[in-house]
Design an enzyme around this catalytic site. Structure first.
Site, PDB file in Angstrom:
ATOM      1  N   TYR A 125       0.844  -1.194   0.000  1.00 12.57           N
ATOM      2  CA  TYR A 125       0.000   0.000   0.000  1.00 12.57           C
ATOM      3  C   TYR A 125       0.877   1.241   0.000  1.00 12.57           C
ATOM      4  O   TYR A 125       1.826   1.323   0.786  1.00 12.57           O
ATOM      5  CB  TYR A 125      -0.890  -0.010   1.252  1.00 12.57           C
ATOM      6  CG  TYR A 125      -1.838   1.171   1.334  1.00 12.57           C
ATOM      7  CD1 TYR A 125      -2.874   1.315   0.413  1.00 12.57           C
ATOM      8  CD2 TYR A 125      -1.690   2.147   2.328  1.00 12.57           C
ATOM      9  CE1 TYR A 125      -3.747   2.396   0.484  1.00 12.57           C
ATOM     10  CE2 TYR A 125      -2.565   3.223   2.410  1.00 12.57           C
ATOM     11  CZ  TYR A 125      -3.592   3.344   1.480  1.00 12.57           C
ATOM     12  OH  TYR A 125      -4.451   4.418   1.558  1.00 12.57           O
ATOM     13  N   LYS A 132       3.490   8.632   9.197  1.00 13.46           N
ATOM     14  CA  LYS A 132       3.298   7.967  10.503  1.00 13.46           C
ATOM     15  C   LYS A 132       4.282   8.468  11.572  1.00 13.46           C
ATOM     16  O   LYS A 132       4.131   9.581  12.043  1.00 13.46           O
ATOM     17  CB  LYS A 132       3.305   6.456  10.307  1.00 13.46           C
ATOM     18  CG  LYS A 132       2.164   6.093   9.317  1.00 13.46           C
ATOM     19  CD  LYS A 132       1.796   4.647   9.214  1.00 13.46           C
ATOM     20  CE  LYS A 132       0.494   4.519   8.438  1.00 13.46           C
ATOM     21  NZ  LYS A 132       0.539   3.770   7.203  1.00 13.46           N
ATOM     22  N   ASP A 137       9.192   2.912   0.180  1.00 13.30           N
ATOM     23  CA  ASP A 137       8.094   3.526   0.921  1.00 13.30           C
ATOM     24  C   ASP A 137       8.268   3.115   2.383  1.00 13.30           C
ATOM     25  O   ASP A 137       7.875   2.020   2.781  1.00 13.30           O
ATOM     26  CB  ASP A 137       6.749   3.057   0.354  1.00 13.30           C
ATOM     27  CG  ASP A 137       5.575   3.584   1.181  1.00 13.30           C
ATOM     28  OD1 ASP A 137       5.819   4.251   2.212  1.00 13.30           O
ATOM     29  OD2 ASP A 137       4.427   3.327   0.792  1.00 13.30           O
TER      30      ASP A 137
HETATM   31  C1  PLP Z   1      -0.031   4.317   5.831  1.00 11.79           C
HETATM   32  C2  PLP Z   1       0.789   4.117   4.647  1.00 11.79           C
HETATM   33  C3  PLP Z   1       0.745   4.999   3.554  1.00 11.79           C
HETATM   34  C4  PLP Z   1      -0.257   6.115   3.468  1.00 11.79           C
HETATM   35  O1  PLP Z   1      -0.057   7.084   4.436  1.00 11.79           O
HETATM   36  P1  PLP Z   1      -1.287   8.076   4.791  1.00 11.79           P
HETATM   37  O2  PLP Z   1      -0.682   9.009   5.785  1.00 11.79           O
HETATM   38  O3  PLP Z   1      -2.370   7.212   5.328  1.00 11.79           O
HETATM   39  O4  PLP Z   1      -1.678   8.761   3.539  1.00 11.79           O
HETATM   40  C5  PLP Z   1       1.629   4.812   2.530  1.00 11.79           C
HETATM   41  N1  PLP Z   1       2.519   3.813   2.545  1.00 11.79           N
HETATM   42  C6  PLP Z   1       2.599   2.937   3.568  1.00 11.79           C
HETATM   43  C7  PLP Z   1       3.629   1.866   3.551  1.00 11.79           C
HETATM   44  C8  PLP Z   1       1.724   3.044   4.638  1.00 11.79           C
HETATM   45  O5  PLP Z   1       1.785   2.150   5.621  1.00 11.79           O
END
Ligand code: PLP
Length: 428
Positions: free
Chosen positions: A144, A267, A239
């Site tokens: 994601y 995060k 990411d």
């Molecule tokens: C949570 C998450 C996102 C998205 O971040 P948001 O602040 O919810 O937009 C993108 N990449 C990873 C790996 C994530 O865990």
């Protein structure tokens, strides 16, 4: 437990907010029942609107690595708020947190702050395309990267390589530029690169997958990705929205000793306020506006309150030499406790763990990619989730989520969690 007030609040929310939630993961659609409304939190615990108390393993889906309402973070935000909440001009604190982040994370010279992980990933991909002059990207099924169009592409069983939109509203044109690969399968990635020679701008990956449960990379998978990118003039994007400042000060790059070309954060970096960031070597980052032609902007980017929370959080993590070892030990303890329980009741399972990330899959097979993650027994997970909730342990309401361990958890909390697991598993 009573959920009277939560149920009433949810009924009101549903009238004016689609599904009653501002992010679908908060709904209980995957497990049944209605979501619980949280009133406040402190340390390792959540208190809901009916005054039920829970040991929390969601931790705002990652940010609360030091526990809820952590004093240095809260104090920093309160002090900053008194000086005004947003100016739309540069502020000194942006440079302070940028310098700290650059000093903690290997291989980055410059960092730009945004408001979410979604924005970070979306902007990093645009920069990769602008920098390389190529259009296509490779992502991995089950990873994601936020909800921007290019990423909402899922593996249909047959059409693994040629993405088809899996959310209405994503155009075919966009979907065609996103190529899907299998996590942990370097041969598959190589074949996609071979078939799209000279068209691929970047490969974006969660270096440890955290959005299909926790799936660590197989040995040398990331190294091979790195070599593949180098050989084909493709940028490698890590990411690290979930893993950044969590698996190590320098995230997965440090842990696995592999350099990415661009790194995305979210995060933890915001300490619980809306912050994202992307970073890389100067030569790439200088392609961003106003220095370069790749446009990217944000009215509230680098917001002083958000930066204050992030700076306080990163400072704590930077100065606490024992933090990552402590977190890993607590996670290992929980792993062992739950594993013993699951073995005792002969419940088929696989537990994946790395650092402070852990997930229990109700499946005997090794879980290494989306396909194997999807094989878990979902009915069993539902029963487990509701059972744990009743025992005062709050895990994410989906079998595809990682549990996050916070430093605020004591061994007593972990023992309580294992005891709850025992009670619940005896009924499964
Ligand atoms: C949570 C998450 C996102 C998205 O971040 P948001 O602040 O919810 O937009 C993108 N990449 C990873 C790996 C994530 O865990």
């Amino acid at each position: 437990m009573q959920y009277k007030r939560s149920s009433a609040l949810f009924a009101e929310a549903e009238k004016v907010i689609p599904g009653g939630v501002n992010s679908p993961v908060r709904a209980f659609n995957a497990v049944g029942g209605t979501p619980i409304f949280i009133k406040k939190a402190k340390g390792a615990y959540l208190i809901d609107e009916d005054n039920n108390k829970y040991i929390d393993y969601i931790n705002s889906w990652g940010p609360m690595i030091l526990g809820h309402a952590h004093k240095p973070v809260v104090d920093a935000v309160i002090e900053k708020t008194k000086l005004g909440t947003s100016f739309g001009t540069p502020t000194e604190i942006e440079t302070k947190i940028a310098k700290l982040a650059v000093s903690m994370v290997p291989n980055i010279d410059k960092i730009r702050f945004v408001n979410s992980g979604t924005e970070a990933c979306m902007s990093a991909v645009r920069l990769a395309r602008g920098y390389t002059g190529k259009d296509k990207i490779i992502k991995f099924a089950g990873c994601y990267h936020g909800h921007s169009d290019s990423f909402l592409i899922q593996a249909g069983s047959g059409a693994v390589t040629f993405g088809s939109p899996n959310s209405p509203g994503v155009t075919k044109g966009t979907a065609q530029d996103t190529l899907l690969a299998r996590f942990n399968d370097i041969k598959h990635v190589e074949s996609i690169v071979e078939a799209n020679k000279n068209d691929i701008a970047c490969i974006i990956i969660e270096p440890v997958a955290g959005n299909m449960g926790c799936i660590p990379p197989k040995e040398i998978f990331l190294q091979k990705l790195r070599s593949l990118c180098d050989a084909n003039n493709i940028l490698l994007i890590f990411d690290e929205v979930m893993t950044g400042f969590r698996l190590a000060k320098g995230g997965a790059q440090e842990l696995f000793d592999i350099s990415a070309d661009l790194v995305c954060f979210g995060k933890v970096i915001g300490g619980g306020l809306p912050v994202g960031a992307f970073a890389g070597r100067a030569e790439i980052m200088n392609h961003l506006a106003p220095l370069g032609p790749v446009y990217q902007a944000g009215t509230l980017s680098g917001n002083p309150l958000a930066m204050a929370a992030g700076l306080a959080m990163l400072t704590e993590l930077n100065e606490d030499k024992g933090i990552y070892k402590r977190l890993a030990e607590k996670t290992a303890y929980l792993h062992k406790g739950c594993e013993d329980v699951l073995n005792k009741y002969k419940i088929p399972h696989t537990i994946n763990r790395i650092g402070s990330m852990i997930s229990i899959h109700f499946s005997e097979a090794e879980v290494v990619d989306f396909e194997t993650a999807a094989k878990g027994n979902n009915d069993r997970f539902k029963a487990f989730f509701h059972g744990m909730l009743k025992e005062g342990v709050y895990i994410a309401p989906s079998a595809f989520e990682t549990w996050f361990i916070t430093d605020a958890l004591t061994y007593e909390d972990l023992d309580k969690t294992i005891a709850a697991c025992n009670k619940v598993c005896s009924t499964l």
